[in-house]
Write a protein that holds these residues in place. Structure first.
Motif, PDB file in Angstrom:
ATOM      1  N   LYS A 101     -37.482  -0.288 -15.634  1.00 52.50           N
ATOM      2  CA  LYS A 101     -36.243  -0.098 -16.400  1.00 52.50           C
ATOM      3  C   LYS A 101     -36.468  -0.365 -17.875  1.00 52.50           C
ATOM      4  O   LYS A 101     -35.896   0.311 -18.747  1.00 52.50           O
ATOM      5  CB  LYS A 101     -35.164  -1.030 -15.858  1.00 52.50           C
ATOM      6  CG  LYS A 101     -34.614  -0.596 -14.513  1.00 52.50           C
ATOM      7  CD  LYS A 101     -33.538  -1.543 -14.043  1.00 52.50           C
ATOM      8  CE  LYS A 101     -32.996  -1.117 -12.683  1.00 52.50           C
ATOM      9  NZ  LYS A 101     -31.950  -2.033 -12.185  1.00 52.50           N
ATOM     10  N   HIS A 102     -37.272  -1.351 -18.168  1.00 52.43           N
ATOM     11  CA  HIS A 102     -37.557  -1.646 -19.569  1.00 52.43           C
ATOM     12  C   HIS A 102     -38.231  -0.455 -20.252  1.00 52.43           C
ATOM     13  O   HIS A 102     -37.880  -0.075 -21.379  1.00 52.43           O
ATOM     14  CB  HIS A 102     -38.442  -2.892 -19.647  1.00 52.43           C
ATOM     15  CG  HIS A 102     -38.776  -3.299 -21.056  1.00 52.43           C
ATOM     16  ND1 HIS A 102     -37.833  -3.826 -21.913  1.00 52.43           N
ATOM     17  CD2 HIS A 102     -39.959  -3.259 -21.751  1.00 52.43           C
ATOM     18  CE1 HIS A 102     -38.407  -4.081 -23.072  1.00 52.43           C
ATOM     19  NE2 HIS A 102     -39.697  -3.747 -23.006  1.00 52.43           N
ATOM     20  N   LYS A 103     -39.163   0.164 -19.526  1.00 49.63           N
ATOM     21  CA  LYS A 103     -39.837   1.349 -20.079  1.00 49.63           C
ATOM     22  C   LYS A 103     -38.840   2.498 -20.274  1.00 49.63           C
ATOM     23  O   LYS A 103     -38.875   3.184 -21.307  1.00 49.63           O
ATOM     24  CB  LYS A 103     -40.968   1.777 -19.142  1.00 49.63           C
ATOM     25  CG  LYS A 103     -42.148   0.811 -19.122  1.00 49.63           C
ATOM     26  CD  LYS A 103     -43.222   1.293 -18.159  1.00 49.63           C
ATOM     27  CE  LYS A 103     -44.409   0.315 -18.122  1.00 49.63           C
ATOM     28  NZ  LYS A 103     -45.450   0.758 -17.158  1.00 49.63           N
ATOM     29  N   GLU A 104     -37.953   2.677 -19.275  1.00 51.47           N
ATOM     30  CA  GLU A 104     -36.950   3.740 -19.394  1.00 51.47           C
ATOM     31  C   GLU A 104     -36.031   3.491 -20.576  1.00 51.47           C
ATOM     32  O   GLU A 104     -35.667   4.422 -21.307  1.00 51.47           O
ATOM     33  CB  GLU A 104     -36.134   3.832 -18.105  1.00 51.47           C
ATOM     34  CG  GLU A 104     -36.929   4.374 -16.914  1.00 51.47           C
ATOM     35  CD  GLU A 104     -36.109   4.361 -15.635  1.00 51.47           C
ATOM     36  OE1 GLU A 104     -34.968   3.851 -15.679  1.00 51.47           O
ATOM     37  OE2 GLU A 104     -36.602   4.871 -14.601  1.00 51.47           O
ATOM     38  N   GLN A 105     -35.604   2.231 -20.757  1.00 54.45           N
ATOM     39  CA  GLN A 105     -34.740   1.905 -21.897  1.00 54.45           C
ATOM     40  C   GLN A 105     -35.443   2.162 -23.219  1.00 54.45           C
ATOM     41  O   GLN A 105     -34.836   2.624 -24.192  1.00 54.45           O
ATOM     42  CB  GLN A 105     -34.303   0.451 -21.796  1.00 54.45           C
ATOM     43  CG  GLN A 105     -33.267   0.195 -20.710  1.00 54.45           C
ATOM     44  CD  GLN A 105     -32.899  -1.257 -20.597  1.00 54.45           C
ATOM     45  OE1 GLN A 105     -33.479  -2.102 -21.282  1.00 54.45           O
ATOM     46  NE2 GLN A 105     -31.937  -1.565 -19.717  1.00 54.45           N
ATOM     47  N   GLU A 106     -36.737   1.858 -23.263  1.00 58.22           N
ATOM     48  CA  GLU A 106     -37.494   2.139 -24.495  1.00 58.22           C
ATOM     49  C   GLU A 106     -37.492   3.630 -24.792  1.00 58.22           C
ATOM     50  O   GLU A 106     -37.302   4.072 -25.943  1.00 58.22           O
ATOM     51  CB  GLU A 106     -38.936   1.620 -24.334  1.00 58.22           C
ATOM     52  CG  GLU A 106     -39.060   0.109 -24.324  1.00 58.22           C
ATOM     53  CD  GLU A 106     -38.723  -0.507 -25.659  1.00 58.22           C
ATOM     54  OE1 GLU A 106     -38.897   0.192 -26.698  1.00 58.22           O
ATOM     55  OE2 GLU A 106     -38.269  -1.659 -25.698  1.00 58.22           O
ATOM     56  N   ILE A 107     -37.694   4.437 -23.707  1.00 56.50           N
ATOM     57  CA  ILE A 107     -37.710   5.899 -23.891  1.00 56.50           C
ATOM     58  C   ILE A 107     -36.336   6.387 -24.354  1.00 56.50           C
ATOM     59  O   ILE A 107     -36.226   7.203 -25.278  1.00 56.50           O
ATOM     60  CB  ILE A 107     -38.131   6.591 -22.572  1.00 56.50           C
ATOM     61  CG1 ILE A 107     -39.587   6.234 -22.240  1.00 56.50           C
ATOM     62  CG2 ILE A 107     -37.954   8.093 -22.665  1.00 56.50           C
ATOM     63  CD1 ILE A 107     -40.009   6.648 -20.842  1.00 56.50           C
ATOM     64  N   LYS A 108     -35.247   5.854 -23.689  1.00 53.59           N
ATOM     65  CA  LYS A 108     -33.895   6.262 -24.076  1.00 53.59           C
ATOM     66  C   LYS A 108     -33.571   5.848 -25.492  1.00 53.59           C
ATOM     67  O   LYS A 108     -32.887   6.563 -26.232  1.00 53.59           O
ATOM     68  CB  LYS A 108     -32.867   5.653 -23.107  1.00 53.59           C
ATOM     69  CG  LYS A 108     -32.874   6.308 -21.737  1.00 53.59           C
ATOM     70  CD  LYS A 108     -31.829   5.678 -20.831  1.00 53.59           C
ATOM     71  CE  LYS A 108     -31.838   6.339 -19.462  1.00 53.59           C
ATOM     72  NZ  LYS A 108     -30.850   5.724 -18.543  1.00 53.59           N
ATOM     73  N   LYS A 109     -34.060   4.672 -25.872  1.00 54.35           N
ATOM     74  CA  LYS A 109     -33.809   4.193 -27.228  1.00 54.35           C
ATOM     75  C   LYS A 109     -34.426   5.140 -28.258  1.00 54.35           C
ATOM     76  O   LYS A 109     -33.807   5.507 -29.262  1.00 54.35           O
ATOM     77  CB  LYS A 109     -34.388   2.790 -27.376  1.00 54.35           C
ATOM     78  CG  LYS A 109     -34.113   2.141 -28.714  1.00 54.35           C
ATOM     79  CD  LYS A 109     -34.675   0.725 -28.741  1.00 54.35           C
ATOM     80  CE  LYS A 109     -34.419   0.086 -30.110  1.00 54.35           C
ATOM     81  NZ  LYS A 109     -34.978  -1.276 -30.167  1.00 54.35           N
ATOM     82  N   LYS A 110     -35.652   5.582 -27.977  1.00 54.11           N
ATOM     83  CA  LYS A 110     -36.306   6.527 -28.883  1.00 54.11           C
ATOM     84  C   LYS A 110     -35.547   7.848 -28.932  1.00 54.11           C
ATOM     85  O   LYS A 110     -35.366   8.445 -30.007  1.00 54.11           O
ATOM     86  CB  LYS A 110     -37.742   6.760 -28.420  1.00 54.11           C
ATOM     87  CG  LYS A 110     -38.639   5.525 -28.599  1.00 54.11           C
ATOM     88  CD  LYS A 110     -40.054   5.806 -28.107  1.00 54.11           C
ATOM     89  CE  LYS A 110     -40.949   4.569 -28.266  1.00 54.11           C
ATOM     90  NZ  LYS A 110     -42.310   4.806 -27.754  1.00 54.11           N
ATOM     91  N   GLN A 111     -35.068   8.300 -27.713  1.00 53.38           N
ATOM     92  CA  GLN A 111     -34.310   9.550 -27.685  1.00 53.38           C
ATOM     93  C   GLN A 111     -33.014   9.419 -28.475  1.00 53.38           C
ATOM     94  O   GLN A 111     -32.618  10.341 -29.195  1.00 53.38           O
ATOM     95  CB  GLN A 111     -34.002   9.926 -26.234  1.00 53.38           C
ATOM     96  CG  GLN A 111     -35.231  10.357 -25.445  1.00 53.38           C
ATOM     97  CD  GLN A 111     -34.901  10.637 -23.980  1.00 53.38           C
ATOM     98  OE1 GLN A 111     -33.807  10.365 -23.533  1.00 53.38           O
ATOM     99  NE2 GLN A 111     -35.888  11.166 -23.240  1.00 53.38           N
TER     100      GLN A 111
END
Length: 527
Positions: A101-111
């Motif tokens: 989830k942390h990795k997904e949040q990082e990706i969403k944050k960049k998006q």
């Protein structure tokens, strides 16, 4: 001397004999002691072996308990070990999920950051376009104002005056077209729906046939001879007073030959009085105490018969699960009439009509039959509250846990409450079919004539109406209007308004057809 010698010899022989006896006694005692010692040793050996066996058994028990304790302890340890492993696996899985989830949040944050940049660019673009549109709107507003001024100058009137004149003309035109459109839509709906509705209603009526029972407020009790009248009256009228007091029925003994009249509004009381009189006359013992006893017994019999009639009716119609109090009210309908139509027969007929019509329309026939049977239970309560019978029936059905659709159908079959299901109009229509069909109900001549006069007077109250005629027993109303007072456009409106007012203000069986006639006549005389 010789004597002394004999005495000495005797003493010596006695001593010698005692010594020998003592010796033998000692020897026997030794033997006994030896046998006692041997027995004691044998007994000690047995006790020793028993103790050894007991010690071995105790040891085995202790060993078994220890082994059992060891096994249980090992099982607990293995269970704890398994739980620890499960918790460890669960923690590892949660840790993996958190990392994912942390990795997904990082990706969403960049998006989101990239989208924010794009949004800022779009916002700036929209702001520039909005400013251009506002500028164009200002230019268009100026042009529109200049054109309005030019048009007002050319037409010689202001824009508001022109708008008012246009609205008035359009209003009249729209009113005429709307009335014409309403008639076209109604005709089209009648062409498509009336045929199917008639088929359903006709099939429903054809499949149900009942006999109509006529009930009055008076019951005639026939007797064999006029002599019995005196016995019924009793000395100084004691018997007849006791009978009237016990039954609540007025007993009229007049000059009518071989007949006594029982008068009461409640048909149950009349029936109790009739049966009680029959039993008293048959028995021959007529006195106040006997009268009270017979009336109480008859009242119980009638109550039992009412419950039996209710049960038989529900079984005949296939209606199950009715509350005992509702069954009693259904049985009580047998002794109640409405406009000369027996209420139980009317309710049975309505239930059958509802079931058939619900089947034709794809609704639940069992629920429809239940609502049809119970729709008039508000007419036979034990108490008479100041409520319409439909509302009272709905409250009784709610009290005894009937379904909402059934309660609403009971309460709305005379439009006292708003209909909330398709079952309600079915019950209303079937109630009207059962009550309005020819021969079902009697109507007093005075009320019939008054209804026709009210019908004609209602139509005469409209301006432009010259004459009205109620024909076909009040099923049709002919309205003659003056050609100089009512235009062709107003005829449809007048017909609709009269029909609406009749529907809102009058009570009538079936439906009333309103026909408005407008004609122009030219009359001249040749001399």
């Amino acid at each position: 001397m010789g004597i002394l010698l004999d005495i000495a010899v005797g003493l010596i022989s006695l001593i010698a004999g005692g010594a020998i006896g003592f010796f033998f006694k000692i020897k026997s005692l030794n033997k006994r002691a030896t046998s006692i010692i041997k027995d004691a040793e044998a007994e000690a050996e047995v006790i020793k072996k028993d103790k050894i066996l007991q010690a071995k058994e105790h040891f085995l028990h202790q060993k078994t308990d220890h082994e059992k304790f060891t096994v249980e302890k090992n099982a607990k340890l293995s269970s704890l070990e398994n739980k620890l492993k499960q918790k460890e696996n669960s923690i590892n899985q949660r840790r993996d999920d958190l990392q994912r989830k942390h990795k997904e949040q990082e990706i969403k944050k960049k998006q989101l950051e990239s989208k924010t940049i794009e949004t800022d660019a779009i916002r700036e673009n929209l702001s520039s376009q909005l400013s251009m549109v506002e500028k164009k709107n200002d230019d268009l507003e100026k042009i529109h104002t200049e054109q309005v001024v030019k048009l007002e100058t050319i037409a010689g009137m202001s824009a508001n005056d022109a708008k008012t004149q246009l609205v008035e003309s359009l209003k009249e035109e729209a009113k005429t077209e709307a009335m014409s459109f309403i008639n076209d839509v109604m005709d089209e709906a009648k062409m498509t729906a009336t045929k199917e509705a008639k088929r359903v209603v006709v099939q429903t009526i054809q499949r149900v046939g009942t006999e109509t029972a006529i009930e009055n407020s008076v019951t005639v009790f026939n007797i064999d001879s006029d002599e019995i009248k005196g016995r019924i009256i009793g000395r100084e009228g004691r018997n007849i007073r006791a009978l009237e007091s016990a039954t609540g029925v007025e007993i009229i003994v007049d000059d009518t030959p071989e007949a006594i009249v029982l008068s009461a509004f409640d048909p149950v009381r009349r029936e109790i009085a009739r049966l009680s009189l029959h039993q008293l006359v048959t028995d021959g013992r007529i006195h106040p105490a006997r009268i009270e006893e017979v009336v109480n017994k008859t009242r119980k019999q009638i109550e039992e018969e009412i419950i039996e009639v209710g049960k038989r009716t529900s079984i005949d119609l296939g209606i199950h699960g009715l509350h005992p109090e509702l069954i009693r009210l259904v049985g009580k309908m047998k002794y109640r009439s409405s406009y000369g139509q027996n209420l139980l027969q009317h309710s049975r007929e309505t239930a059958k009509l509802c079931a058939i019509m619900a089947t034709e329309l794809g609704l639940n026939p069992k629920l429809a039959k239940r609502a049809g049977l119970l729709h008039d239970i508000g007419k036979v309560p034990d108490e008479e509250p100041e409520l319409p019978h439909a509302i009272l029936g709905m409250k009784l059905a709610e009290k005894y846990k009937e379904k909402h659709d059934v309660c609403n159908a009971i309460g709305s079959h005379h439009d006292e409450v708003e209909m909330s299901s398709l079952l309600s109009p079915v019950v209303q229509v079937c109630d009207a079919i059962s009550g309005a069909r020819p021969g079902a109900r009697r109507e007093i001549a005075e009320s019939y004539i008054k209804r026709l006069k009210d019908l004609e007077a209602l139509a005469l109250s409209y301006p432009g109406v010259l004459k009205t005629y109620a024909i076909q027993a009040g099923r049709e109303l002919r309205v003659i209007v003056g050609a100089d007072k009512v235009s062709d456009k107003d005829v449809d409106t007048l017909s609709y308004n009269i029909a609406k007012k009749i529907q809102d203000e009058m009570t009538y069986p079936g439906q009333v057809k309103i026909t408005v006639i407008r004609e122009t006549r030219a009359i001249s005389y040749a001399k």
